[in-house]
Design a protein around this motif. Structure first.
Motif, PDB file in Angstrom:
ATOM      1  N   THR A  98       0.838  -1.191   0.000  1.00  0.00           N
ATOM      2  CA  THR A  98       0.000   0.000   0.000  1.00  0.00           C
ATOM      3  C   THR A  98       0.876   1.244   0.000  1.00  0.00           C
ATOM      4  OG1 THR A  98      -1.718  -1.171   1.230  1.00  0.00           O
ATOM      5  CG2 THR A  98      -1.806   1.246   1.262  1.00  0.00           C
ATOM      6  N   GLY A  99       0.659   2.112  -0.965  1.00  0.00           N
ATOM      7  CA  GLY A  99       1.396   3.363  -1.031  1.00  0.00           C
ATOM      8  C   GLY A  99       0.766   4.422  -0.143  1.00  0.00           C
ATOM      9  N   LEU A 100       1.610   5.201   0.527  1.00  0.00           N
ATOM     10  CA  LEU A 100       1.183   6.352   1.317  1.00  0.00           C
ATOM     11  C   LEU A 100       1.991   7.548   0.845  1.00  0.00           C
ATOM     12  CD1 LEU A 100       1.128   4.698   4.859  1.00  0.00           C
ATOM     13  CD2 LEU A 100      -0.849   5.155   3.394  1.00  0.00           C
ATOM     14  N   ARG A 101       1.312   8.653   0.540  1.00  0.00           N
ATOM     15  CA  ARG A 101       1.972   9.802  -0.065  1.00  0.00           C
ATOM     16  C   ARG A 101       2.364  10.863   0.976  1.00  0.00           C
ATOM     17  NH1 ARG A 101      -1.616  12.494  -2.245  1.00  0.00           N
ATOM     18  NH2 ARG A 101      -3.443  11.248  -1.668  1.00  0.00           N
ATOM     19  N   VAL A 102       3.571  11.386   0.799  1.00  0.00           N
ATOM     20  CA  VAL A 102       4.016  12.542   1.572  1.00  0.00           C
ATOM     21  C   VAL A 102       4.498  13.598   0.582  1.00  0.00           C
ATOM     22  CG1 VAL A 102       4.578  11.233   3.654  1.00  0.00           C
ATOM     23  CG2 VAL A 102       6.338  11.567   1.893  1.00  0.00           C
ATOM     24  N   GLY A 103       4.825  14.815   1.108  1.00  0.00           N
ATOM     25  CA  GLY A 103       4.967  15.950   0.210  1.00  0.00           C
ATOM     26  C   GLY A 103       6.346  16.319  -0.271  1.00  0.00           C
ATOM     27  N   HIS A 122       5.117  17.068   7.796  1.00  0.00           N
ATOM     28  CA  HIS A 122       5.555  15.695   7.523  1.00  0.00           C
ATOM     29  C   HIS A 122       4.406  14.681   7.550  1.00  0.00           C
ATOM     30  CE1 HIS A 122       9.605  17.021   7.413  1.00  0.00           C
ATOM     31  NE2 HIS A 122       9.753  17.205   8.718  1.00  0.00           N
ATOM     32  N   GLN A 123       3.181  15.136   7.753  1.00  0.00           N
ATOM     33  CA  GLN A 123       2.076  14.183   7.869  1.00  0.00           C
ATOM     34  C   GLN A 123       1.783  13.481   6.534  1.00  0.00           C
ATOM     35  OE1 GLN A 123      -1.477  15.483   9.960  1.00  0.00           O
ATOM     36  NE2 GLN A 123      -0.240  16.673  11.406  1.00  0.00           N
ATOM     37  N   ILE A 124       1.270  12.266   6.650  1.00  0.00           N
ATOM     38  CA  ILE A 124       0.874  11.480   5.471  1.00  0.00           C
ATOM     39  C   ILE A 124      -0.323  12.159   4.818  1.00  0.00           C
ATOM     40  CG2 ILE A 124      -0.119   9.266   4.759  1.00  0.00           C
ATOM     41  CD1 ILE A 124       1.639   8.028   7.063  1.00  0.00           C
ATOM     42  N   LYS A 125      -0.242  12.346   3.501  1.00  0.00           N
ATOM     43  CA  LYS A 125      -1.271  13.099   2.780  1.00  0.00           C
ATOM     44  C   LYS A 125      -2.419  12.228   2.291  1.00  0.00           C
ATOM     45  CE  LYS A 125       0.392  16.071  -0.224  1.00  0.00           C
ATOM     46  NZ  LYS A 125       1.231  16.595  -1.318  1.00  0.00           N
ATOM     47  N   GLY A 126      -2.140  10.950   2.025  1.00  0.00           N
ATOM     48  CA  GLY A 126      -3.199  10.082   1.516  1.00  0.00           C
ATOM     49  C   GLY A 126      -2.655   8.819   0.906  1.00  0.00           C
ATOM     50  N   LEU A 127      -3.517   8.086   0.242  1.00  0.00           N
ATOM     51  CA  LEU A 127      -3.185   6.785  -0.338  1.00  0.00           C
ATOM     52  C   LEU A 127      -2.666   6.890  -1.769  1.00  0.00           C
ATOM     53  CD1 LEU A 127      -6.354   4.837   0.786  1.00  0.00           C
ATOM     54  CD2 LEU A 127      -4.025   4.285   1.502  1.00  0.00           C
ATOM     55  N   GLY A 128      -1.917   5.854  -2.137  1.00  0.00           N
ATOM     56  CA  GLY A 128      -1.534   5.666  -3.526  1.00  0.00           C
ATOM     57  C   GLY A 128      -0.035   5.798  -3.726  1.00  0.00           C
ATOM     58  N   PRO A 129       0.493   5.072  -4.710  1.00  0.00           N
ATOM     59  CA  PRO A 129      -0.150   4.025  -5.509  1.00  0.00           C
ATOM     60  C   PRO A 129      -0.375   2.742  -4.692  1.00  0.00           C
ATOM     61  CG  PRO A 129       1.856   4.899  -6.565  1.00  0.00           C
ATOM     62  CD  PRO A 129       1.867   5.345  -5.141  1.00  0.00           C
ATOM     63  N   ILE A 130      -1.243   1.888  -5.223  1.00  0.00           N
ATOM     64  CA  ILE A 130      -1.509   0.577  -4.631  1.00  0.00           C
ATOM     65  C   ILE A 130      -0.908  -0.478  -5.552  1.00  0.00           C
ATOM     66  CG2 ILE A 130      -3.289  -1.045  -3.862  1.00  0.00           C
ATOM     67  CD1 ILE A 130      -3.164   1.628  -2.277  1.00  0.00           C
ATOM     68  N   THR A 131      -0.162  -1.426  -4.973  1.00  0.00           N
ATOM     69  CA  THR A 131       0.479  -2.484  -5.766  1.00  0.00           C
ATOM     70  C   THR A 131      -0.208  -3.813  -5.526  1.00  0.00           C
ATOM     71  OG1 THR A 131       2.614  -1.348  -5.608  1.00  0.00           O
ATOM     72  CG2 THR A 131       2.655  -3.664  -6.267  1.00  0.00           C
TER      73      THR A 131
END
Length: 317
Positions: free
Chosen positions: A81-86, A150-159
């Motif tokens: 599961t991908g988690l996006r940061v900035g 530094h907070q996680i922004k959301g999901l993606g990509p999903i593998t």
């Protein structure tokens, strides 16, 4: 192709330890518990939703709490599961945090052109934290132990992992209107990963499909992903998707009212469970945004059974 999915809506995984799950995702990852409810098909089990500060669609990481053994890893599954940061600086910040808190993690590396770091929770749920290049807005939670920048922004990509791409590719491109945009070698050294984009594309709207015929078939359990959901703007669009699946004679659940969103479930040709979910009405439909997740929420059709449901649930703390 006017009918388009707009990105990843949520991802639902399995835990066998809800209290520890709550601690890890709120205190280590700094996500907000935005909904504490039950599995609508098995009300003896918690369904916990973690998201950003506004409980935005595309940020929901959710867990069913089931008393099961560990996952058996393999193909026919969602594998990471991908988690996006900035930013790249934030990826480095997280690697240092993982090391400090003794969270299992790999080295910072460039994967598919994005700076990334792989890590696992205490039940070996697999994640990849990626730098999204500041492409999407951030909605931090002001009570998170993680600094806003530094907070996680959301999901993606999903593998996901499949032994054969042929029929899955047909469903992704001809039925779901995704576009295959590129390939890259799988970081685990097994096979090649095909990147499928939806809507406007970008890391919040990508499904990565690793072709790995040599792996055993996965067995679901704690640490596994149950399903991935894709974003549909509204109920009218969901009706169109329902008709589209019927037109292709793909078996589905039919539309299901989940109260916080409306859903449609089906399995792609390698058996992985997909869901289409509407962006609204959202998690603030039954409790104020300011106090999301602080008490047990039940949809109206379960409210009459609250006493029985609460009696069967174990304390979370």
């Amino acid at each position: 192709m006017s009918l388009q999915l707009t990105g990843i809506h949520h991802l639902t995984a399995i835990t066998a330890n809800a209290p520890e799950n709550l601690r890890f995702y709120t205190q280590v990852l700094g996500l907000r518990l935005v909904k504490k409810t039950v599995n609508q098909d098995d009300t003896s089990a918690y369904h916990l939703f973690y998201a950003d500060g506004l409980a935005s669609p595309g940020t929901d990481l959710t867990f069913f709490d089931w008393p099961v053994g560990r996952e058996g890893r393999g193909t026919h599954s969602i594998s990471r599961t991908g988690l996006r940061v900035g930013s790249a600086e934030t990826v480095a910040w997280w690697k240092a945090r993982f090391d400090e808190l003794k969270v299992t993690s790999g080295d910072v590396a460039e994967i598919d052109g994005r700076l990334s770091v792989d890590f696992e929770d205490g039940e070996s749920q697999r994640f990849r934290l990626i730098d999204d290049g500041g492409l999407a807005p951030s909605h931090p939670w002001d009570r998170s132990p993680v600094p806003a920048e530094h907070q996680i922004k959301g999901l993606g990509p999903i593998t996901m992992s499949v032994p054969d791409l042929t029929n899955t590719e047909i469903v992704l491109t001809h039925v779901m209107n995704m576009v295959e945009s590129r390939t890259y070698p799988s970081p685990d050294g097994i096979g090649e990963v095909h990147v499928f984009s939806m809507g406007e594309g970008g890391p919040a709207a990508e499904l990565h499909v690793a072709v790995q015929p040599g792996l055993p078939t996965a067995r679901q359990g704690a640490g596994a992903v149950h399903h991935v959901a894709f974003r549909v703007p509204d109920e009218a669009a969901l009706h169109e998707w329902t008709e589209r699946l019927q037109g292709f004679r793909l078996p589905s659940s039919g539309e299901v009212e989940r109260y916080y969103f409306r859903s449609l479930y089906f399995r792609e040709p390698n058996g992985i469970l997909f869901e289409f979910a509407t962006d609204g009405p959202g998690f603030a439909v039954d409790e104020p945004l300011e106090t999301l997740g602080e008490s047990l929420s039940l949809p109206p059709f379960l409210e009459g059974k609250r006493a029985q449901i609460e009696a069967r649930l174990k304390p979370l703390t």
